[in-house]
Design an enzyme around this catalytic site. Structure first.
Site, short mmCIF file in Angstrom:
data_model
loop_
_atom_site.label_atom_id
_atom_site.label_comp_id
_atom_site.label_asym_id
_atom_site.label_seq_id
_atom_site.Cartn_x
_atom_site.Cartn_y
_atom_site.Cartn_z
N HIS A 94 -25.35 39.54 -16.12
CA HIS A 94 -23.96 39.29 -16.48
C HIS A 94 -23.20 40.56 -16.85
CE1 HIS A 94 -25.46 38.97 -20.77
NE2 HIS A 94 -24.29 39.53 -21.01
N ASP A 124 -31.22 36.37 -15.77
CA ASP A 124 -30.11 37.22 -16.23
C ASP A 124 -30.53 38.68 -16.33
OD1 ASP A 124 -27.54 37.82 -16.97
OD2 ASP A 124 -27.83 37.36 -19.09
N SER A 197 -25.65 43.43 -24.83
CA SER A 197 -26.30 42.78 -23.69
C SER A 197 -26.95 43.82 -22.77
CB SER A 197 -25.28 41.97 -22.89
OG SER A 197 -24.83 40.87 -23.62
#
Length: 435
Positions: A94, A124, A197
């Site tokens: 992402h 992911d 992230s």
């Protein structure tokens, strides 16, 4: 002896006193910097910090620009170098999703363009490569050695800040149920925020144990509430190896449609627990069929790992290479049994029709009193990308009304990119799979 030294010495004495029953003192006492008189994990962590990078994803501007082609920043996050010789960086899918070019900021100030090697939506994860020498890399450790209560350190570039280190503990292991994906998350209370992230989760010796991926927030601000999740290195290494070798991830299959054991299903089945994966259907001739699994079986362990829900099984099957033998423990009519099966190559987009369900494009469909319903969607599949969701009721496929599984199976195989009409809540939606 000054006050700081006295407190530090007292803490170590108390720690050793707690192990008085042992014949020898702990081999590794709390890390203490005698020069400064402080407890510190800096020695182990400082070796890994240069391997943590900032990742910026760039795309084409939708507005006017001087030459019509200037890339603009779309999103950002963090990453970690796991192979310095080849310049291999792991980050989140992402973080780089939808980007055309990617920029990496190193901790020593260098700014480099990165090449995208591949991504995997189901976990992911994404892999980048930078053409640079003199890089640092992080040491990777097997996440299966972790225990709840271990110290954990998250490193990244949160909220526009420079490289930031936060500390917490491993709050839980094997977390799943956050979505339709290959899930086996490490839960930690180390502060993780927007921008973290793709960054590393490290142990107290500075070794990589996971990739920080998501948080749970109690409000709409998206701020840290002490619940964060990381993809464990057990899954990360499987994905990275496949992306580096093939540019994509090939997953195995066992030929069983699985659902999570909820409180309602547990009452329906007369069970006194709510952890497990229910076998909803079995494809004839599949590994699950040959292993003797039938509809209604409840899988409680796989490869000696406890099964919390259907995601727990997918987390094991999803990173098992074709040909891998798996051992399952299951309940049938309150009687526990053990079986084994061999993982087969998953047929991307293949349509498999069982006695009570259809599997196609990574989704499973079953006949219910409400109609033909989507039971589960595999993370990263064509169905997931098309935003088909568990609970959707299929009314038409390719303009043809769907009243039974045979009609659905025929319609799904009739065209390359089938369009499904589904009812989701009070809305009627069209979902094109593969298009």
């Amino acid at each position: 002896m000054n006050r700081t030294r006295f407190l530090a010495t007292t803490a170590i004495v108390l720690l050793m006193a707690g192990t008085a029953s042992a014949q020898t003192a702990p081999e590794f006492p709390l890390p203490y910097d005698s020069q400064r008189g402080v407890f510190s994990f800096a020695t182990g962590l400082e070796r890994s910090l240069p391997a943590v990078v900032r990742v910026t994803t760039l795309g084409r501007s939708a507005g006017p620009s001087r030459d019509g082609s200037e890339p603009t920043a779309m999103s950002g996050g963090s990453g970690v170098i796991i192979d310095a010789d080849e310049g291999i960086i792991v980050t989140n899918h992402h973080v780089i999703e939808g980007g055309q070019t990617f920029r990496v900021d190193l901790s020593d100030g260098r700014l480099l363009d990165a090449e995208l090697i591949g991504t995997d939506l189901a976990t992911d994860l994404a892999v980048l490569r930078i053409p640079a020498g003199g890089l640092a890399e992080v040491e990777t450790v097997d996440s299966d050695t972790l225990r709840t209560g271990d110290l954990a350190f998250a490193v990244g570039y949160p909220l526009g800040l420079d490289q930031t280190l936060t500390m917490g503990v491993i709050s839980g292991l094997g977390r799943s149920g956050m979505g339709d994906a290959v899930e086996d998350y490490i839960q930690t209370d180390a502060a993780v925020n927007s921008g973290n992230s793709g960054g590393p989760l490290l142990d107290s010796r500075g070794r990589l144990i996971g990739i920080n991926t998501s948080i749970l927030s109690g409000d709409f601000s998206g701020g840290n509430d002490g619940i964060a999740f990381a993809v464990p290195t057990r899954i990360m290494m499987f994905v990275v190896e496949q992306l580096r070798a093939n540019g994509e991830v090939t997953r195995g299959r066992i030929g069983a449609t699985l659902g999570s054991l909820t409180a309602e299903r547990a009452v329906e089945l007369g069970l006194g627990f709510v952890r497990g994966a229910i076998v909803e259907d079995v494809v004839p001739g599949s590994p699950a069929d040959r292993a003797g699994l039938v509809r209604g079986d409840v899988i409680t362990r796989i490869q000696n790992r406890p099964v919390a829900n259907a995601g727990s099984v997918q987390a094991v099957v999803g990173i098992a290479a074709p040909g891998t033998p798996l051992t399952l423990v299951y309940l049938r009519d309150s009687t526990e049994a053990t079986t084994s099966l061999t993982v087969e190559v998953s047929e991307s987009g293949g349509i498999q029709i069982g006695s009570t369900a259809v599997q196609a494009f990574g989704a499973s469909f079953a006949a219910t009193p409400s109609g033909i319903q989507v039971q589960a969607v595999e993370g990263g599949s064509a169905a997931a990308v098309a935003d088909l969701r568990a609970g959707d009721i299929v009314t038409h496929v390719g303009g043809r009304r769907v009243d039974d599984l045979a009609t659905l199976g025929a319609g799904l195989g009739d065209r390359e990119n089938p369009v499904l009409t589904v009812i989701r809540g009070d809305a009627e939606l069209r979902v094109r799979i593969g298009g």
